[in-house]
Design an enzyme around this catalytic site. Sequence first.
Site, short mmCIF file in Angstrom:
data_model
loop_
_atom_site.label_atom_id
_atom_site.label_comp_id
_atom_site.label_asym_id
_atom_site.label_seq_id
_atom_site.Cartn_x
_atom_site.Cartn_y
_atom_site.Cartn_z
N ASP A 82 0.95 -1.45 -0.20
CA ASP A 82 -0.12 -0.28 -0.37
C ASP A 82 0.83 1.12 0.05
O ASP A 82 1.76 1.41 0.71
CB ASP A 82 -0.83 0.36 1.03
CG ASP A 82 -2.01 0.81 1.18
OD1 ASP A 82 -2.17 1.46 0.04
OD2 ASP A 82 -2.80 1.21 1.98
N HIS A 83 0.84 2.19 -0.88
CA HIS A 83 1.51 3.19 -0.58
C HIS A 83 2.84 3.68 -1.42
O HIS A 83 2.79 4.26 0.39
CB HIS A 83 0.89 4.33 0.39
CG HIS A 83 -0.46 4.82 0.60
ND1 HIS A 83 -1.30 5.62 -0.10
CD2 HIS A 83 -2.03 4.65 1.27
CE1 HIS A 83 -2.49 5.88 0.08
NE2 HIS A 83 -3.00 4.82 0.53
N HIS A 173 -7.61 9.97 5.09
CA HIS A 173 -7.60 9.15 5.57
C HIS A 173 -7.62 9.01 6.95
O HIS A 173 -6.88 10.12 7.92
CB HIS A 173 -5.51 8.68 4.83
CG HIS A 173 -5.29 8.07 3.94
ND1 HIS A 173 -5.22 8.78 2.96
CD2 HIS A 173 -5.28 6.56 3.50
CE1 HIS A 173 -4.87 7.96 1.93
NE2 HIS A 173 -4.92 6.97 2.05
N HIS A 201 -9.54 5.43 -1.13
CA HIS A 201 -9.10 5.01 0.02
C HIS A 201 -10.20 5.78 1.23
O HIS A 201 -11.09 6.32 1.05
CB HIS A 201 -7.58 5.51 -0.17
CG HIS A 201 -6.66 5.12 -1.11
ND1 HIS A 201 -5.57 4.22 -0.79
CD2 HIS A 201 -7.09 4.40 -2.66
CE1 HIS A 201 -4.78 4.04 -1.66
NE2 HIS A 201 -5.16 3.89 -2.41
N GLY A 202 -9.87 5.27 2.35
CA GLY A 202 -9.92 6.40 3.38
C GLY A 202 -11.22 5.91 4.16
O GLY A 202 -11.83 6.26 4.30
N SER A 204 -12.39 3.40 6.47
CA SER A 204 -12.51 3.76 7.80
C SER A 204 -13.54 5.39 8.19
O SER A 204 -13.12 6.73 7.73
CB SER A 204 -11.45 4.26 9.06
OG SER A 204 -10.72 2.98 8.61
N ASN A 224 -10.02 0.40 0.65
CA ASN A 224 -8.96 -0.07 1.60
C ASN A 224 -9.65 0.87 3.31
O ASN A 224 -10.26 1.76 2.98
CB ASN A 224 -8.11 1.14 1.79
CG ASN A 224 -7.18 0.37 0.23
OD1 ASN A 224 -7.72 0.01 -0.55
ND2 ASN A 224 -6.21 1.50 0.36
N ALA A 226 -8.01 0.80 6.95
CA ALA A 226 -6.67 0.80 7.82
C ALA A 226 -7.01 0.97 9.58
O ALA A 226 -7.19 -0.19 10.22
CB ALA A 226 -5.81 0.85 7.35
N THR A 227 -7.33 1.99 9.56
CA THR A 227 -7.42 2.50 11.43
C THR A 227 -8.75 1.87 11.60
O THR A 227 -8.52 1.65 13.06
CB THR A 227 -8.20 4.13 11.22
OG1 THR A 227 -7.10 4.87 9.93
CG2 THR A 227 -7.84 4.96 12.20
O1 G3H Z 1 -4.04 2.66 2.48
C1 G3H Z 1 -5.50 2.46 3.35
C2 G3H Z 1 -6.29 2.85 3.43
O2 G3H Z 1 -6.88 4.40 2.78
C3 G3H Z 1 -7.50 3.25 4.56
O3 G3H Z 1 -7.72 4.32 5.48
O4 G3H Z 1 -7.20 3.60 7.28
O5 G3H Z 1 -8.80 6.13 6.89
O6 G3H Z 1 -8.94 3.59 6.82
P1 G3H Z 1 -8.23 4.22 6.25
ZN ZN Z 2 -4.80 5.09 1.42
#
Ligand code: G3H
Ligand code: ZN
Length: 274
Positions: A82-83, A173, A201-202, A204, A224, A226-227
Amino acid sequence: MSLVTLKEILPDARRAGTAIAAFNVANLETLRAVVLAAEAEQRPVIVQTYHRLLDTDVSGPIVAAARWLAQRATVPVVVHLDHAGKFEQIQQAVAQGFTSAMLDGSALPFAENVALTRRAAAIAKSAGLSIEGEIGHVAFGGGECALTDPAEAAEFAAQTGVDALAVSIGTTHGYYKAAPKLDIERAVVIAARVSIPLVLHGGSGTPEAAIRDAVRRGGVAKVNIATEFQHCFSKRAGEEIAKAGEKFVAVDLLLRPVVEDLTTFARRWIRMLA
Ligand code: G3H
Ligand code: ZN
Protein backbone atom coordinates in the site's frame (compact mmCIF):
# COMPACT_ATOMS: atom_id res chain seq x y z
CA MET A 1 -3.37 -21.81 -5.53
CA SER A 2 -5.52 -18.90 -4.41
CA LEU A 3 -2.72 -16.34 -4.53
CA VAL A 4 -3.81 -13.79 -7.13
CA THR A 5 -3.33 -10.22 -8.36
CA LEU A 6 -5.87 -7.40 -8.56
CA LYS A 7 -6.41 -8.25 -12.23
CA GLU A 8 -8.00 -11.59 -11.42
CA ILE A 9 -10.61 -10.16 -9.06
CA LEU A 10 -11.31 -6.44 -9.53
CA PRO A 11 -12.67 -6.31 -13.11
CA ASP A 12 -15.28 -8.96 -12.25
CA ALA A 13 -16.17 -7.12 -9.06
CA ARG A 14 -16.66 -3.86 -10.95
CA ARG A 15 -18.80 -5.55 -13.61
CA ALA A 16 -21.00 -6.97 -10.85
CA GLY A 17 -21.36 -3.62 -9.07
CA THR A 18 -19.49 -5.00 -6.05
CA ALA A 19 -16.15 -4.29 -4.38
CA ILE A 20 -13.37 -6.23 -2.68
CA ALA A 21 -12.28 -5.18 0.80
CA ALA A 22 -8.58 -4.38 1.31
CA PHE A 23 -7.38 -4.45 4.92
CA ASN A 24 -4.03 -3.15 6.19
CA VAL A 25 -2.28 -5.86 8.18
CA ALA A 26 0.90 -5.57 10.22
CA ASN A 27 1.21 -8.80 12.18
CA LEU A 28 0.08 -12.42 12.10
CA GLU A 29 -3.16 -11.76 13.99
CA THR A 30 -4.44 -9.04 11.64
CA LEU A 31 -3.36 -11.12 8.63
CA ARG A 32 -5.02 -14.34 9.83
CA ALA A 33 -8.24 -12.54 10.68
CA VAL A 34 -8.56 -11.17 7.13
CA VAL A 35 -8.08 -14.58 5.52
CA LEU A 36 -10.41 -16.26 8.02
CA ALA A 37 -13.08 -13.62 7.32
CA ALA A 38 -12.78 -14.00 3.54
CA GLU A 39 -13.09 -17.77 3.81
CA ALA A 40 -16.09 -17.49 6.12
CA GLU A 41 -17.77 -15.16 3.61
CA GLN A 42 -16.44 -17.08 0.58
CA ARG A 43 -15.34 -13.82 -1.06
CA PRO A 44 -11.97 -12.72 -2.47
CA VAL A 45 -9.93 -10.37 -0.28
CA ILE A 46 -6.87 -8.12 -0.38
CA VAL A 47 -4.30 -8.05 2.42
CA GLN A 48 -2.07 -5.02 2.21
CA THR A 49 0.88 -3.80 4.24
CA TYR A 50 2.35 -0.40 5.01
CA HIS A 51 5.28 0.68 2.84
CA ARG A 52 7.13 1.75 6.01
CA LEU A 53 7.54 -1.95 6.87
CA LEU A 54 9.52 -2.65 3.69
CA ASP A 55 12.84 -1.68 5.25
CA THR A 56 12.21 -3.61 8.47
CA ASP A 57 12.40 -7.30 9.25
CA VAL A 58 8.57 -7.39 9.46
CA SER A 59 7.64 -7.07 5.80
CA GLY A 60 9.36 -10.24 4.51
CA PRO A 61 7.87 -12.58 7.16
CA ILE A 62 4.39 -11.01 6.76
CA VAL A 63 4.50 -11.49 2.99
CA ALA A 64 5.74 -15.08 3.41
CA ALA A 65 2.93 -15.82 5.87
CA ALA A 66 0.37 -14.11 3.62
CA ARG A 67 1.50 -16.20 0.65
CA TRP A 68 1.37 -19.37 2.80
CA LEU A 69 -2.19 -18.62 3.92
CA ALA A 70 -3.30 -17.51 0.45
CA GLN A 71 -1.99 -20.67 -1.20
CA ARG A 72 -4.11 -22.75 1.16
CA ALA A 73 -7.18 -20.52 1.20
CA THR A 74 -10.44 -21.51 -0.47
CA VAL A 75 -10.87 -17.97 -1.83
CA PRO A 76 -8.61 -15.69 -3.94
CA VAL A 77 -6.22 -13.54 -1.87
CA VAL A 78 -4.09 -10.63 -3.12
CA VAL A 79 -0.91 -9.67 -1.23
CA HIS A 80 -0.58 -5.95 -1.92
CA LEU A 81 1.86 -3.19 -0.98
CA ASP A 82 0.00 0.00 0.00
CA HIS A 83 1.08 3.59 -0.79
CA ALA A 84 4.62 3.00 -2.05
CA GLY A 85 6.02 6.42 -2.94
CA LYS A 86 9.26 5.43 -4.61
CA PHE A 87 10.21 3.32 -7.61
CA GLU A 88 12.69 1.39 -5.44
CA GLN A 89 9.81 0.29 -3.19
CA ILE A 90 8.15 -1.39 -6.16
CA GLN A 91 11.43 -3.24 -6.77
CA GLN A 92 11.37 -4.30 -3.10
CA ALA A 93 7.76 -5.48 -3.50
CA VAL A 94 8.83 -7.67 -6.42
CA ALA A 95 11.78 -9.07 -4.46
CA GLN A 96 9.71 -9.77 -1.32
CA GLY A 97 6.94 -11.69 -3.10
CA PHE A 98 3.99 -9.28 -3.13
CA THR A 99 1.52 -10.02 -5.93
CA SER A 100 0.46 -6.40 -6.27
CA ALA A 101 1.57 -2.88 -5.35
CA MET A 102 0.38 0.71 -5.29
CA LEU A 103 2.56 3.54 -6.48
CA ASP A 104 1.17 6.71 -4.91
CA GLY A 105 2.45 9.72 -6.79
CA SER A 106 -0.69 11.71 -6.03
CA ALA A 107 1.15 14.55 -4.27
CA LEU A 108 3.31 15.13 -7.37
CA PRO A 109 2.47 17.37 -10.34
CA PHE A 110 0.47 15.46 -13.01
CA ALA A 111 3.38 14.84 -15.43
CA GLU A 112 5.68 13.60 -12.65
CA ASN A 113 2.97 11.33 -11.25
CA VAL A 114 2.43 9.87 -14.74
CA ALA A 115 6.15 9.34 -15.34
CA LEU A 116 6.81 7.66 -11.97
CA THR A 117 3.67 5.51 -12.09
CA ARG A 118 4.37 4.42 -15.67
CA ARG A 119 7.88 3.29 -14.69
CA ALA A 120 6.48 1.46 -11.67
CA ALA A 121 3.76 -0.17 -13.77
CA ALA A 122 6.30 -1.44 -16.28
CA ILE A 123 8.50 -3.17 -13.71
CA ALA A 124 5.56 -4.49 -11.69
CA LYS A 125 3.87 -5.95 -14.75
CA SER A 126 7.05 -7.51 -16.11
CA ALA A 127 7.36 -9.34 -12.78
CA GLY A 128 3.70 -10.46 -12.83
CA LEU A 129 2.40 -8.02 -10.19
CA SER A 130 -0.65 -5.84 -10.64
CA ILE A 131 -0.30 -2.11 -10.05
CA GLU A 132 -2.53 0.59 -8.58
CA GLY A 133 -1.99 4.32 -9.13
CA GLU A 134 -3.65 7.43 -7.71
CA ILE A 135 -4.83 10.62 -9.37
CA GLY A 136 -6.25 13.49 -7.35
CA HIS A 137 -5.11 13.22 -3.73
CA VAL A 138 -6.69 11.52 -0.71
CA ALA A 139 -5.13 13.36 2.25
CA PHE A 140 -3.50 11.93 5.37
CA GLY A 141 -3.84 13.35 8.88
CA GLY A 142 -5.87 16.47 8.17
CA GLY A 143 -3.94 17.47 5.00
CA GLU A 144 -5.57 18.96 1.91
CA CYS A 145 -7.42 16.65 -0.50
CA ALA A 146 -7.50 17.30 -4.23
CA LEU A 147 -10.65 15.87 -5.81
CA THR A 148 -10.00 13.85 -8.97
CA ASP A 149 -10.59 15.56 -12.27
CA PRO A 150 -12.34 13.07 -14.61
CA ALA A 151 -10.41 14.15 -17.72
CA GLU A 152 -7.10 13.79 -15.84
CA ALA A 153 -8.17 10.38 -14.58
CA ALA A 154 -8.79 9.17 -18.15
CA GLU A 155 -5.46 10.58 -19.32
CA PHE A 156 -3.61 9.11 -16.33
CA ALA A 157 -5.09 5.63 -16.81
CA ALA A 158 -4.27 5.64 -20.53
CA GLN A 159 -0.70 6.91 -20.09
CA THR A 160 0.35 4.74 -17.13
CA GLY A 161 -1.32 1.39 -17.84
CA VAL A 162 -2.29 0.87 -14.20
CA ASP A 163 -4.66 -2.01 -13.36
CA ALA A 164 -6.63 -0.06 -10.75
CA LEU A 165 -7.00 3.65 -10.11
CA ALA A 166 -7.41 5.32 -6.72
CA VAL A 167 -9.55 8.44 -6.94
CA SER A 168 -10.37 11.26 -4.55
CA ILE A 169 -14.11 11.83 -4.13
CA GLY A 170 -14.31 13.17 -0.58
CA THR A 171 -12.76 10.54 1.70
CA THR A 172 -9.58 11.08 3.73
CA HIS A 173 -7.31 8.73 5.67
CA GLY A 174 -7.97 8.17 9.37
CA TYR A 175 -10.89 9.14 11.58
CA TYR A 176 -13.10 12.08 10.58
CA LYS A 177 -14.10 15.01 12.79
CA ALA A 178 -17.44 15.13 10.94
CA ALA A 179 -18.94 12.56 8.55
CA PRO A 180 -17.66 13.22 5.01
CA LYS A 181 -19.97 13.89 2.08
CA LEU A 182 -18.86 11.89 -0.91
CA ASP A 183 -19.08 13.28 -4.45
CA ILE A 184 -20.62 10.15 -5.95
CA GLU A 185 -21.55 11.90 -9.20
CA ARG A 186 -17.83 12.63 -9.72
CA ALA A 187 -17.13 8.90 -9.40
CA VAL A 188 -19.93 8.15 -11.88
CA VAL A 189 -18.42 10.56 -14.43
CA ILE A 190 -14.91 9.14 -13.88
CA ALA A 191 -16.25 5.59 -14.24
CA ALA A 192 -17.85 6.52 -17.58
CA ARG A 193 -14.43 7.57 -18.87
CA VAL A 194 -12.17 5.02 -17.15
CA SER A 195 -12.86 1.33 -17.69
CA ILE A 196 -10.40 -0.05 -15.12
CA PRO A 197 -11.62 -0.63 -11.54
CA LEU A 198 -11.54 2.42 -9.24
CA VAL A 199 -10.23 2.34 -5.67
CA LEU A 200 -11.62 4.15 -2.64
CA HIS A 201 -9.07 4.97 0.07
CA GLY A 202 -10.04 6.08 3.57
CA GLY A 203 -12.79 3.54 4.26
CA SER A 204 -12.75 4.03 8.05
CA GLY A 205 -15.65 6.16 9.29
CA THR A 206 -17.06 6.74 5.80
CA PRO A 207 -20.86 6.35 5.74
CA GLU A 208 -21.80 2.90 4.47
CA ALA A 209 -24.61 4.15 2.23
CA ALA A 210 -22.19 6.42 0.37
CA ILE A 211 -19.65 3.62 -0.04
CA ARG A 212 -22.33 1.28 -1.39
CA ASP A 213 -23.47 3.95 -3.85
CA ALA A 214 -19.90 4.53 -5.06
CA VAL A 215 -19.55 0.77 -5.55
CA ARG A 216 -22.90 0.24 -7.30
CA ARG A 217 -22.74 3.25 -9.61
CA GLY A 218 -19.25 4.74 -9.45
CA GLY A 219 -16.98 1.93 -10.63
CA VAL A 220 -15.33 1.48 -7.21
CA ALA A 221 -14.16 -2.14 -6.91
CA LYS A 222 -11.56 -1.93 -4.10
CA VAL A 223 -12.20 -0.26 -0.74
CA ASN A 224 -9.30 0.26 1.70
CA ILE A 225 -9.83 -0.06 5.46
CA ALA A 226 -6.95 0.51 7.87
CA THR A 227 -7.63 2.75 10.89
CA GLU A 228 -10.78 1.08 12.25
CA PHE A 229 -9.39 -2.40 11.64
CA GLN A 230 -6.12 -1.66 13.41
CA HIS A 231 -7.98 0.10 16.22
CA CYS A 232 -10.16 -2.99 16.64
CA PHE A 233 -6.92 -4.88 17.40
CA SER A 234 -5.55 -2.39 19.93
CA LYS A 235 -8.88 -1.93 21.77
CA ARG A 236 -9.50 -5.64 22.32
CA ALA A 237 -5.83 -6.44 22.99
CA GLY A 238 -5.80 -3.69 25.64
CA GLU A 239 -8.87 -5.20 27.30
CA GLU A 240 -7.38 -8.69 27.29
CA ILE A 241 -4.06 -7.48 28.73
CA ALA A 242 -5.93 -5.57 31.46
CA LYS A 243 -8.05 -8.66 32.21
CA ALA A 244 -4.97 -10.87 32.56
CA GLY A 245 -3.32 -8.37 34.90
CA GLU A 246 -0.35 -9.99 36.63
CA LYS A 247 -1.52 -13.51 35.67
CA PHE A 248 0.57 -15.16 32.92
CA VAL A 249 -1.38 -15.93 29.72
CA ALA A 250 0.49 -17.25 26.65
CA VAL A 251 0.28 -14.65 23.92
CA ASP A 252 -1.47 -16.89 21.38
CA LEU A 253 -4.24 -17.51 23.92
CA LEU A 254 -4.30 -13.88 25.01
CA LEU A 255 -4.79 -12.78 21.39
CA ARG A 256 -7.37 -15.40 20.42
CA PRO A 257 -10.36 -13.15 21.24
CA VAL A 258 -8.61 -10.31 19.43
CA VAL A 259 -8.46 -12.39 16.25
CA GLU A 260 -12.16 -13.25 16.71
CA ASP A 261 -13.09 -9.56 16.96
CA LEU A 262 -10.96 -8.69 13.92
CA THR A 263 -12.55 -11.52 11.94
CA THR A 264 -16.06 -10.34 12.82
CA PHE A 265 -15.11 -6.78 11.85
CA ALA A 266 -13.64 -7.88 8.50
CA ARG A 267 -16.60 -10.14 7.69
CA ARG A 268 -19.00 -7.22 8.10
CA TRP A 269 -17.05 -5.10 5.60
CA ILE A 270 -16.63 -7.95 3.10
CA ARG A 271 -20.39 -8.61 3.24
CA MET A 272 -21.28 -4.92 2.98
CA LEU A 273 -19.29 -4.60 -0.27
CA ALA A 274 -20.58 -7.81 -1.87
O1 G3H B 1 -4.53 2.84 2.26
C1 G3H B 1 -5.24 2.60 3.25
C2 G3H B 1 -6.46 3.31 3.44
O2 G3H B 1 -6.80 4.17 2.46
C3 G3H B 1 -7.22 3.19 4.68
O3 G3H B 1 -7.81 4.39 5.13
O4 G3H B 1 -7.25 4.31 7.54
O5 G3H B 1 -9.06 5.76 6.70
O6 G3H B 1 -9.36 3.31 6.72
P1 G3H B 1 -8.40 4.43 6.61
ZN1 ZN C 1 -4.85 4.88 1.46
